[in-house]
Design a protein around this motif. Structure first.
Motif, PDB file in Angstrom:
ATOM      1  N   GLY A  41      54.655  67.713  31.877  1.00 43.02           N
ATOM      2  CA  GLY A  41      53.774  67.045  32.784  1.00 43.02           C
ATOM      3  C   GLY A  41      53.869  66.958  34.066  1.00 43.02           C
ATOM      4  N   CYS A  42      54.837  66.011  34.476  1.00 42.78           N
ATOM      5  CA  CYS A  42      54.900  65.698  36.247  1.00 42.78           C
ATOM      6  C   CYS A  42      55.933  66.716  36.655  1.00 42.78           C
ATOM      7  CB  CYS A  42      55.544  64.374  36.359  1.00 42.78           C
ATOM      8  SG  CYS A  42      56.968  64.185  35.455  1.00 42.78           S
ATOM      9  N   GLY A  43      56.855  67.149  35.788  1.00 44.85           N
ATOM     10  CA  GLY A  43      57.721  68.159  36.390  1.00 44.85           C
ATOM     11  C   GLY A  43      58.921  67.566  37.132  1.00 44.85           C
ATOM     12  N   CYS A  47      57.527  61.460  33.351  1.00 48.97           N
ATOM     13  CA  CYS A  47      56.732  61.083  32.394  1.00 48.97           C
ATOM     14  C   CYS A  47      57.128  61.302  30.808  1.00 48.97           C
ATOM     15  CB  CYS A  47      55.467  62.023  32.522  1.00 48.97           C
ATOM     16  SG  CYS A  47      55.680  63.784  32.216  1.00 48.97           S
ATOM     17  N   GLY A  48      58.073  62.096  30.897  1.00 43.93           N
ATOM     18  CA  GLY A  48      58.863  62.212  29.490  1.00 43.93           C
ATOM     19  C   GLY A  48      58.430  63.088  28.321  1.00 43.93           C
ATOM     20  N   CYS A  50      58.235  66.151  28.425  1.00 41.67           N
ATOM     21  CA  CYS A  50      59.222  67.094  28.342  1.00 41.67           C
ATOM     22  C   CYS A  50      60.511  67.168  27.576  1.00 41.67           C
ATOM     23  CB  CYS A  50      59.641  67.804  29.687  1.00 41.67           C
ATOM     24  SG  CYS A  50      60.672  66.662  30.417  1.00 41.67           S
ATOM     25  N   CYS A  62      62.424  69.317  32.156  1.00 40.06           N
ATOM     26  CA  CYS A  62      61.999  69.867  33.332  1.00 40.06           C
ATOM     27  C   CYS A  62      63.114  69.651  34.710  1.00 40.06           C
ATOM     28  CB  CYS A  62      60.851  69.072  33.798  1.00 40.06           C
ATOM     29  SG  CYS A  62      61.110  67.374  34.338  1.00 40.06           S
TER      30      CYS A  62
HETATM   31  S1  FES Z   1      57.545  66.868  32.834  1.00 35.26           S
HETATM   32 FE1  FES Z   1      57.450  64.817  33.228  1.00 35.26          FE
HETATM   33  S2  FES Z   1      59.506  64.223  32.728  1.00 35.26           S
HETATM   34 FE2  FES Z   1      59.721  66.377  32.551  1.00 35.26          FE
END
Ligand code: FES
Ligand SMILES: Cc1cc2nc3c(=O)[nH]c(=O)nc-3n(C[C@H](O)[C@H](O)[C@H](O)COP(=O)(O)OP(=O)(O)OC[C@H]3O[C@@H](n4cnc5c(N)ncnc54)[C@H](O)[C@@H]3O)c2cc1C
Ligand code: FES
Lengths: 168, 291
Positions: A41-43, A47-48, A50, A62
């Motif tokens: 998601g966010c990288g 966001c969790g 991953c 991530c």
């Molecule tokens: S992609 Fe969002 S927390 Fe790792």
């Protein structure tokens, strides 16, 4: 720059792969090993989506370097229902009780957050087998969902907890 | 986003690690849990040629307690470990509260308390309590060790007193004097999982007459580094601790705070919250001191 040969233990299987040191565990899981159940998601840790387990602890893949994951036990969403993955057949195979509760309680809409939610739930239920609502919500503090409004997810986890460690 | 390219180093001794820092000065960055560093790499806020992990260096993990001296928190002790450590809960429960207030479950499973300190963010969750408790940071260059009082550790946002060839190996937290108490208070726009808009650590020691002997108050997110509330501390010294003196200390702390306005809160709100949280922290700390 040179790749390093590493062995990653994922869902019980050893995978020998060549990786650049700047590759995250998320990139290697998804792009090199095609274990795309784990999302990106966010990288940046917010966001969790991953979330995977590293030695049974939930972490953001991530923000984890693949090279530093060597020597640890990695569990991804695919590891929770190996049979379903192996047979590519979701109809007649056994899912993990958490997965079943997510389906039964309508805790999945678009599904993008679901693998991460379920890995966080797994970690939570291992630490706290019978969590109350506050503990469930705190356990999901690192997972965002844009669809469900969270209530169904909280219900699903309570339901799974009761199945895994009955209180009555 | 894909990380920029770097050579990865994972030394297996402190001496080796410090030698690498010396050799690649200006081109190398340290990573512990990586929850700040990987994000910074991903944003290209830093582009080091070398990234050095501390994970393979022995004896940097763990939390221990020596009676009469205090707690030692190793550089690789995770936020989660400090949050749940029976030793920390017994000796310095506010350090556990601060670790628990940091980030999310996943980030606490990865990040270290030392990383939070070395990152030197003005709003870091774990710093105010450590300042209030007068902690010391042990720094090593591989051959020599020195202890840096935490009051001298922060030079600016993201800047610490560590030399380019030094690694912080442990945090030492002295045992509290008798009749002392500590508190950590935080407020952030979202009630949980958020960088603090204001955070306060306070420690107070009372004498037998209920007068303040020592007060240390640290304010986060209201200046370029965590700030001591010097006026409030001086005011409290020798005073009988009452609701009125604690309220006045809160007011004086707000005078010492030098916040800016940003996305998390306005300058005015931050000042108000310094007052409220300082008074609240003192009340809680005094409660502990009296027990
Ligand atoms: S992609 Fe969002 S927390 Fe790792
Ligand atoms: C989603 C998310 C939420 C977060 N929420 C919060 C929050 O609520 N509150 C908060 O305070 N922080 C928060 N953080 C920031 C971060 O998680 C913490 O600061 C964490 O404690 C950093 O520890 P680390 O081990 O991951 O540090 P790293 O990223 O490994 O290192 C941080 C910095 O310290 C240096 N460093 C680390 N260890 C040493 C050492 N032993 N010697 C010398 N230098 C060292 C590194 O070079 C780097 O500059 C958040 C981060 C993310 C990604
Ligand atoms: S179901 Fe869509 S993000 Fe959670």
């Amino acid at each position: 720059m040179k790749k390093e040969l590493i062995t990653l233990n994922i869902n019980g299987d050893d995978h020998e792969i060549a990786v650049h040191p700047w590759r995250t565990l998320n990139e290697v899981l998804r792009d090199q090993l095609h274990l795309t159940g784990t999302k990106l998601g966010c990288g940046t840790g917010d966001c969790g989506a991953c979330t995977v387990l590293l030695d049974d602890q939930s972490v953001s893949s991530c923000l984890t370097l693949a090279i530093e994951s060597e020597g640890h036990k990695i569990t991804t969403i695919e590891g929770l229902a190996p049979e379903a993955v192996a047979n590519s057949n979701l109809e007649n195979c056994e899912l993990n009780p958490i997965q079943e509760s997510f389906i039964a309680k309508g805790a999945i809409q678009c599904g993008f957050c679901t693998p991460g939610m379920i890995m966080s739930s797994k970690f939570l239920l291992e630490q706290t087998p019978n969590p109350n609502e506050d503990e469930i919500r705190a356990g999901l503090s690192g997972n965002l969902c844009r669809c469900t409004g969270y209530n169904k997810i909280v219900e699903a986890i309570a339901d799974a907890a009761e199945k895994i460690s009955p209180t009555k | 986003m894909t990380l920029p390219q770097f050579t990865f180093l994972a030394p297996t001794s402190l001496t080796e690690a410090c030698a690498l820092l010396e050799k690649h000065k200006g081109k190398i960055k340290i990573k512990a849990g990586g929850t700040d560093m990987i994000v910074r790499l991903s944003h290209r806020a830093v582009k080091p040629d070398y990234l050095m992990s501390l994970k393979k260096i022995p004896n940097l993990d763990g939390i221990s307690y020596t009676p009469g001296e205090g707690l030692t928190i190793g550089a690789l002790a995770l936020l989660r470990e400090v949050d749940l450590s029976p030793l920390v809960l017994e000796q310095a429960q506010m350090l556990a509260r601060a670790a628990h207030a940091t980030a999310t479950v996943q980030i606490r499973n990865m990040g270290t308390v030392m990383g939070n300190v070395c990152n030197a963010s003005p709003s870091a969750d774990n710093i105010p309590t450590l300042v209030a408790m007068n902690a010391r940071i042990v720094a090593s260059c591989g051959v020599k060790e020195r202890e840096i009082p935490i009051d001298e550790f922060f030079l600016g946002p993201g800047r610490s007193a560590l030399q380019a060839n030094e690694i912080a190996t442990a945090i030492k937290v002295p045992t509290l004097a008798p009749q002392s108490g500590v508190s950590y208070q935080k407020i952030s726009p979202r009630s949980k999982v958020d960088i603090a808009a204001v955070n306060i650590g306070a420690m107070i020691t009372l004498n037998d007459d209920g007068e303040c002997q020592v007060a240390r108050i640290s304010m986060g997110a209201v200046g370029p580094t965590p700030l001591r509330a010097r006026q409030a501390e001086t005011f409290l010294l020798g005073k009988k601790i009452t609701d009125e003196t604690m309220a006045e200390a809160g007011r004086l702390a707000a005078e010492d705070a030098a916040p800016i306005s940003d996305v998390r809160a306005s300058r005015e709100y931050r000042k108000l919250m310094v007052e409220v949280l300082t008074t609240r922290a003192l009340k809680e700390a005094v409660g502990f001191a009296k027990n």
